[in-house]
Structure formats: structure tokens, C-alpha cells
Write an enzyme that holds these catalytic residues in place. Structure first.
Site, PDB file in Angstrom:
ATOM      1  CD  GLU A 114      -2.549   1.122   2.740  1.00  0.00           C
ATOM      2  OE1 GLU A 114      -3.606   1.751   2.812  1.00  0.00           O
ATOM      3  OE2 GLU A 114      -2.086   0.455   3.692  1.00  0.00           O
TER       4      GLU A 114
ATOM      5  CE  LYS B 214      -7.233   1.364   3.521  1.00  0.00           C
ATOM      6  NZ  LYS B 214      -6.063   1.912   4.260  1.00  0.00           N
TER       7      LYS B 214
ATOM      8  CB  CYS C  88      -4.176  -1.831   4.199  1.00  0.00           C
ATOM      9  SG  CYS C  88      -3.262  -1.848   5.763  1.00  0.00           S
TER      10      CYS C  88
END
Length: 223
Positions: free
Chosen positions: A3, A69, A103
Site C-alpha cells: 500500500e 480503498k 490493507c
């Protein structure tokens, strides 16, 4: 790649963001073409006056997909600096369907849940996951593999960042039964592993647990 691989995990997008025509995207295009590989990882992108933690799925021909995300890490104020995504990205490669996430998404199983049998075969998480919460990282990666009957790949950074937070890596490849096929701690690594589609299919056929799953819908609340 992990990330925010070009900057580290940062709450300073105004200083670090690039556009989709920026240097890092061009680098990804060049490396992907030279190596004849698909290259993926997330970086900070500015678009239409907003900032995104955006995963890029770069193909050798220069075409790419992207995923923003969805679950922003409020504990570190990520939600105050970035705009959340609303759509999943499932890529197709040589008969494999690959779900791409970032993540903190790992902590939210509904977002990764198979809505039907074989919606995807591989689940990839690129991450900046610190060593002090590593039990959660390892446990949840295995859980996602078992509950979705898929391969899971967790790609995490190593070393210390600018905030003196330590990252031990512990990148993993896990099979649909939760068995760990690859694990690396405290070191950068390039590793090749072959995933077995026959093994995946046999598990799904032998244990068709998806038939007993709950129906659900994900609603996007957009202002």
C-alpha cells in the site's frame, strides 16, 4: 507491491499525490512492459480535487484497472484526507478471477465475501500493516481464505517509516483451506509461487459451503 508503495502510508496527500499521468504510473507502465508482468500496488492519487488511496492493476500492454480503498483507516485520520471507493475490482487473468483490496479492508469480511460460488479465485491485499497488530493480519488473512474458499495473497511492507512505526512484513500466500504456502518476515523478497486451479476446484466441489451462506446486499451511502 504494498500500500502507498511510492511514499509510505501518509496523511499528507496535498504534498505527495500524483495524477493518473504522473511519474509512478509511467514507471509502472514501463516495468510491466519490460518484464512482461502484471504489476499492482497502491499509491496516492489526486483526481477532480479529491485524494484517493488507489490500487493500480497495470498490464504489459499499458492498460490498467484501478480500485479506490473503501475502508479508510479512521484511527489514523485517513478518512479525513482521502475519499473512499465504492466499487470492487475483480480482474481476469488466464482463467483466474482476482479480487483486489487494500490493507484495512481486511477487517471487513462482508466487502470481500463471495456473493456466489466462484465470483473470484484469488484475493489480494496490499498493505502497510504494522508489526504491533500482526496477530490480526495473519489471522484475518487465513480467515478470508477459509470463508471464501479462495487463495489469499497478503503483501505487506517492511522496515521503519517516518513516524518510527515498525513493519515486519510477514507477507503470505494461503490456500483455500487456510494452509500457509509462503511466509516471509522482516525481509524484502521477490517470490514466485504457482497456484493450483484443480486444487481450488476440488475443495469447492468437496465442500460446497457457499450453498448455506446468507444472502446480503452492500449499499453505498454517497452524499
Amino acid at each position: 507491491m504494498p500500500e502507498m508503495f511510492s511514499t509510505g502510508f501518509s496523511m499528507k496527500p496535498g504534498q505527495l499525490a500524483e495524477t493518473m499521468e504522473g511519474e509512478t504510473i509511467q514507471w509502472m507502465k514501463r516495468i510491466s512492459k519490460e518484464k512482461k508482468i502484471i504489476l499492482t500496488g497502491s499509491l496516492i492519487i489526486e483526481e477532480d480535487g479529491k485524494y484517493y488511496n488507489r490500487l493500480i492493476w497495470m498490464q504489459p500492454n499499458g492498460q490498467y484497472g484501478s480500485y479506490d480503498k473503501r475502508h479508510l483507516f479512521a484511527y489514523a485520520d485517513e478518512n479525513k484526507h482521502y475519499t473512499a471507493g465504492t466499487k470492487r475490482l475483480i480482474a481476469s487473468v488466464n482463467g483466474w478471477k482476482i479480487n483486489l483490496l487494500i490493507c484495512y479492508d481486511l477487517r471487513f469480511p462482508v466487502w470481500a465475501r463471495q456473493p456466489e460460488q466462484s465470483a473470484y479465485d484469488v484475493l489480494i491485499y496490499v498493505a502497510n500493516w504494522p508489526e504491533r497488530r500482526m496477530i490480526a493480519w495473519k489471522t484475518l488473512l487465513q480467515a478470508r481464505a477459509i470463508e471464501n474458499q479462495c487463495y489469499v495473497v497478503g503483501v505487506n511492507r517492511v522496515g521503519d517509516d517516518g513516524n518510527n512505526i515498525h513493519y515486519s512484513g510477514e507477507s503470505m500466500v494461503i490456500d483455500p483451506m487456510g494452509e500457509i504456502l509462503y511466509y516471509k518476515k522482516d525481509e524484502e523478497d521477490n517470490f514466485t509461487i504457482t497456484l493450483d486451479k484443480d486444487h481450488l476446484n476440488s475443495i469447492r466441489e468437496k465442500f460446497p459451503f457457499w450453498r448455506d451462506s446468507d444472502e446480503f446486499k452492500i449499499l453505498n451511502n454517497e452524499g
